[in-house]
Design a protein around this motif. Structure first.
Motif, short mmCIF file in Angstrom:
data_model
loop_
_atom_site.label_atom_id
_atom_site.label_comp_id
_atom_site.label_asym_id
_atom_site.label_seq_id
_atom_site.Cartn_x
_atom_site.Cartn_y
_atom_site.Cartn_z
N PRO A 1 46.27 -66.83 16.95
CA PRO A 1 47.81 -65.97 16.95
C PRO A 1 48.78 -66.39 17.44
N LEU A 2 50.01 -66.31 17.03
CA LEU A 2 51.02 -66.61 16.97
C LEU A 2 52.70 -65.86 17.32
N GLU A 3 52.71 -65.95 18.55
CA GLU A 3 53.69 -65.00 18.84
C GLU A 3 55.33 -65.76 18.44
N ILE A 4 55.72 -65.22 17.33
CA ILE A 4 56.81 -66.02 16.79
C ILE A 4 58.73 -65.82 18.11
N GLU A 5 59.15 -66.95 18.72
CA GLU A 5 60.33 -66.98 19.41
C GLU A 5 61.57 -66.49 18.28
N GLU A 6 62.58 -65.61 19.05
CA GLU A 6 64.09 -65.63 18.09
C GLU A 6 64.43 -66.60 18.17
N ASN A 7 64.86 -67.41 16.86
CA ASN A 7 65.76 -68.29 17.07
C ASN A 7 65.01 -69.26 17.27
N SER A 8 64.18 -69.92 17.49
CA SER A 8 63.22 -70.51 17.58
C SER A 8 63.25 -71.82 15.88
N ALA A 9 62.83 -73.41 16.64
CA ALA A 9 62.18 -74.13 15.24
C ALA A 9 61.28 -73.89 14.40
N PRO A 10 61.07 -74.63 13.95
CA PRO A 10 59.85 -74.46 13.23
C PRO A 10 58.92 -74.48 13.87
N TYR A 11 57.49 -73.93 13.55
CA TYR A 11 55.81 -74.40 14.51
C TYR A 11 55.06 -74.24 12.73
N GLY A 12 54.25 -75.21 13.28
CA GLY A 12 53.09 -76.22 12.48
C GLY A 12 51.46 -75.57 12.99
N CYS A 13 51.31 -75.00 12.02
CA CYS A 13 49.53 -75.03 12.45
C CYS A 13 48.66 -75.92 12.17
N MET A 14 47.67 -76.29 12.54
CA MET A 14 47.10 -77.74 12.04
C MET A 14 45.41 -77.42 12.45
N ALA A 15 45.07 -77.41 11.20
CA ALA A 15 43.51 -77.54 11.34
C ALA A 15 42.97 -79.08 10.87
N ALA A 16 42.77 -79.58 12.08
CA ALA A 16 41.77 -81.04 12.31
C ALA A 16 40.97 -81.45 12.21
N ASN A 17 40.01 -82.05 11.51
CA ASN A 17 38.66 -82.95 12.16
C ASN A 17 38.67 -84.42 11.69
N PRO A 18 37.27 -84.66 13.15
CA PRO A 18 37.56 -86.29 12.71
C PRO A 18 38.41 -87.60 11.68
N ALA A 19 37.68 -86.77 10.30
CA ALA A 19 38.30 -86.83 9.37
C ALA A 19 39.86 -86.91 8.54
N SER A 20 40.27 -86.04 8.60
CA SER A 20 41.51 -85.31 8.11
C SER A 20 42.34 -84.31 8.89
N ASN A 21 43.47 -83.61 8.03
CA ASN A 21 44.25 -82.73 8.57
C ASN A 21 44.62 -82.32 7.69
N GLU A 22 45.00 -80.78 7.87
CA GLU A 22 46.04 -80.19 7.47
C GLU A 22 47.06 -79.14 8.10
N THR A 23 48.41 -78.70 7.86
CA THR A 23 49.21 -78.42 8.25
C THR A 23 50.18 -77.95 7.48
N VAL A 24 50.44 -76.23 7.59
CA VAL A 24 51.43 -74.93 7.22
C VAL A 24 52.46 -74.89 8.06
N THR A 25 53.57 -74.62 7.97
CA THR A 25 54.85 -75.19 8.82
C THR A 25 54.99 -73.48 8.42
N VAL A 26 55.60 -73.13 9.88
CA VAL A 26 56.24 -71.31 9.32
C VAL A 26 57.12 -71.64 10.13
N ARG A 27 58.39 -71.09 9.46
CA ARG A 27 60.26 -70.70 9.70
C ARG A 27 60.08 -69.85 10.16
N PRO A 28 60.22 -69.31 11.49
CA PRO A 28 60.64 -68.00 11.89
C PRO A 28 61.82 -67.09 10.90
#
Length: 381
Positions: free
Chosen positions: A257-284
């Motif tokens: 989970p993530l508590e989003i701060e007001e007026n924050s810069a974008p957040y990134g949720c990243m899933a990673a293993n030793p071979a690859s990674n995938e990121t989803v950007t969350v704009r408040p």
């Protein structure tokens, strides 16, 4: 005088034998630090030579050693041993046995090797289906590097260039039996086992973000991904890791989970293993909303039968304004122009059921009830 004569006799015999002896050369291969015994024995009289130079002699059962400490002669067996072997001990050794009337000559080629180093395996590509590794080892005299699987040699290499390590790549087959990378020289071998499941990974799935609470100031989201071997899920913002999680239980997804701060810069949720990674950007601003304001009602015409009202509300992101009666939507409006309020007129029918003006956004709604009898009047007498 007798000793000197005997010694001269031995030297003379050595000279004759070295020039005429026809003896098969036997190879002795040993590892640094070990000991070796020259198999041919000299109990009474004889010589031991290395590369043509005398290193020991036996005269009437008495040994004379040129190097004490590492050269040992066994009086019971007549065998000469060299202990604490060094690579410099490599060379041709000749044993001349003069115990009987004939001279017996034995020739040995001693080669002393360092123990072969343990090979190192590094990943070239960890992602299936093109997973591959590289096995490397420090090169040296007669060192060979090879890949094996289930008793079969798959590939091998060697090189006379000792300044560079030996390296041998391997393309790993999916669901294969373990592989072995083996480094060998004539006196030792070292093996590293490579199990495909430890080096090869499926691409990590793309994480999914869902809203937990869209209303400010307690806006929060949940990032989830299908779990797998060495998968980590983490939240980041402006290059900083805010939180992370992993689990050995692959039957349940990873969630963070993530508590989003007001007026924050974008957040990134990243899933990673030793071979690859995938990121989803969350704009408040895409996930968090202010509560929708309460709509305001004003009369446009209060006189029956053309009675009408205007419902208005401050516009905002994903705000919709609509008129309803008895569960039916009569009209609705929205606008991307947030600088002007939303407005929606209504012609009120005489003797109608109450109307509802509803302002909504993804996190809230506000309703104002309009009863015709409160807004519409007959003609003034």
């Amino acid at each position: 005088m007798r000793f000197t004569a005997a010694l001269l006799g031995l030297v003379w015999v050595y000279g004759v034998c070295r020039s005429s002896a026809q003896s098969e050369v036997k190879e002795l291969k040993c590892i640094v630090g070990d000991a070796v015994s020259l198999p041919a024995a000299v109990k009474k009289n004889g010589l031991f030579l290395k590369n043509g130079s005398q290193i020991a002699r036996v005269v009437r059962y008495v040994p004379y050693l040129t190097v004490t400490g590492r050269l040992q002669w066994n009086s019971s067996t007549g065998v000469l041993s060299i202990t604490q072997l060094k690579k410099e001990d490599s060379g041709e050794y000749v044993v001349q046995n003069m115990d009987k009337h004939e001279v017996l000559v034995s020739v040995y080629q001693l080669s002393v090797y360092d123990p072969v180093p343990r090979p190192q395996v590094s990943s070239r590509n960890k992602m299936k289906p093109n997973c591959s590794v590289l096995c490397s080892v420090e090169n040296g005299k007669e060192v060979t590097l090879s890949w094996h699987r289930e008793g079969q040699t798959l590939s091998h290499t060697s090189s006379p260039n000792f300044s560079s390590p030996l390296s041998l790549p391997l393309e790993i087959e999916t669901n294969s039996a373990p592989y072995s990378c083996v480094a060998t020289n004539p006196v030792s071998n070292k093996t590293v086992t490579v199990r495909p499941e430890e080096h090869c990974f499926d691409p990590v799935p793309r994480p999914q973000v869902s809203s937990r609470n869209k209303m400010k100031p307690n806006c929060s989201v949940l990032c989830s991904v299908e779990n797998g071997r060495e998968v980590t899920l983490s939240w980041h913002r402006e290059g900083r890791t805010l939180s992370h999680t992993s689990s050995p239980n692959f039957s349940s997804p990873l969630s963070l989970p993530l508590e989003i701060e007001e007026n924050s810069a974008p957040y990134g949720c990243m899933a990673a293993n030793p071979a690859s990674n995938e990121t989803v950007t969350v704009r408040p601003e895409e996930h968090c909303f202010d509560p929708v304001p309460r709509p305001q009602m004003s009369s446009r015409n209060k006189m029956k039968p053309s009675c009408s009202v205007l419902c208005s509300v401050e516009n905002g992101r994903e705000v919709t304004l609509s008129w309803h009666r008895e569960g039916q939507t009569l009209s609705h409006t929205s606008s991307p122009n947030f600088s002007s309020p939303l407005s929606l007129p209504l012609e009120i029918e005489t003797n109608s059921a109450p109307y509802s003006c509803v302002a909504t956004n993804p996190v809230s709604n506000k309703t104002v009830i309009v009863r015709p009898e409160e807004h519409c009047f007959g003609e003034k007498l």
